[in-house]
Scaffold this motif. Structure first.
Motif: not given
Length: 180
Positions: A110, A113, A116-117, A140, A145-146, A148-150, A152-153
């Motif tokens: 976590k 991640t 990375r974000v 990512f 993938s980027l 999705q992660r961005l 989510a953040a």
């Protein structure tokens, strides 16, 4: 948050939203809408807006995983699995995971991640790199993938994030050109 006699908000924008809420409650929507127009802001926001908050790194002075966190930050674009990280820290996976969580409040995955974000956000704010390249440099792998992660953040896609933070640059550049 309105709990009858107690009203609270967090942050400047939320404070403005709260002020409009009080005006709307006490004087009606028409007065609140007029106040919002005078403040050049929307009279109502749904909530759930992205919060762009920097979260500082944990204090490096104290921990048994500090050197490995530094290694992780220096290699965000590389695959970093738990076994390799524990080996880098010269600990068992179980001990590394426990100590990492004690020091950062998060699991290694976590935390990684999140870093990375954070790096992807920095690249989006400060470079013109394409989303695929930002994704690669942030670790990512793919733009999907980027995204999705961005999302989510911070609740937005990479290009929307870039527009939010680069718009001020464009306004300043246009103003400078106008003066020249």
């Amino acid at each position: 948050m309105d709990d009858g006699d107690v009203l609270t908000s967090a942050g400047v924008a939320a404070g403005l939203d709260l002020a409009l809420h009080v005006i709307r409650r006490d004087h009606g929507s028409e007065v609140a809408n007029a106040a919002a127009r005078r403040c050049v802001m929307p009279p109502w926001r749904e909530g759930g807006q992205a919060q762009y908050i920097d979260r500082p790194l944990p204090d490096e002075a104290g921990g048994g995983t500090a050197a490995t966190r530094e290694y992780m930050l220096a290699n965000l674009d590389a695959p970093l699995d738990l076994a390799a990280l524990a080996e880098h820290a010269k600990m068992s996976i179980r001990t590394f995971t426990r100590r990492f969580r004690e020091e950062t409040g998060q699991s290694p995955a976590k935390w990684l991640t999140g870093q990375r974000v954070r790096h992807a956000r920095h690249l989006l704010e400060t470079t013109d790199l394409g989303v695929e390249e930002v994704a690669r440099r942030a670790g990512f792998g793919t733009a999907v993938s980027l995204r999705q992660r961005l999302h989510a953040a911070v609740g937005v896609a990479p290009l929307a994030y870039r527009r939010t933070f680069r718009a001020a640059d464009h306004v300043r550049a246009a103003a400078a050109e106008e003066k020249a």
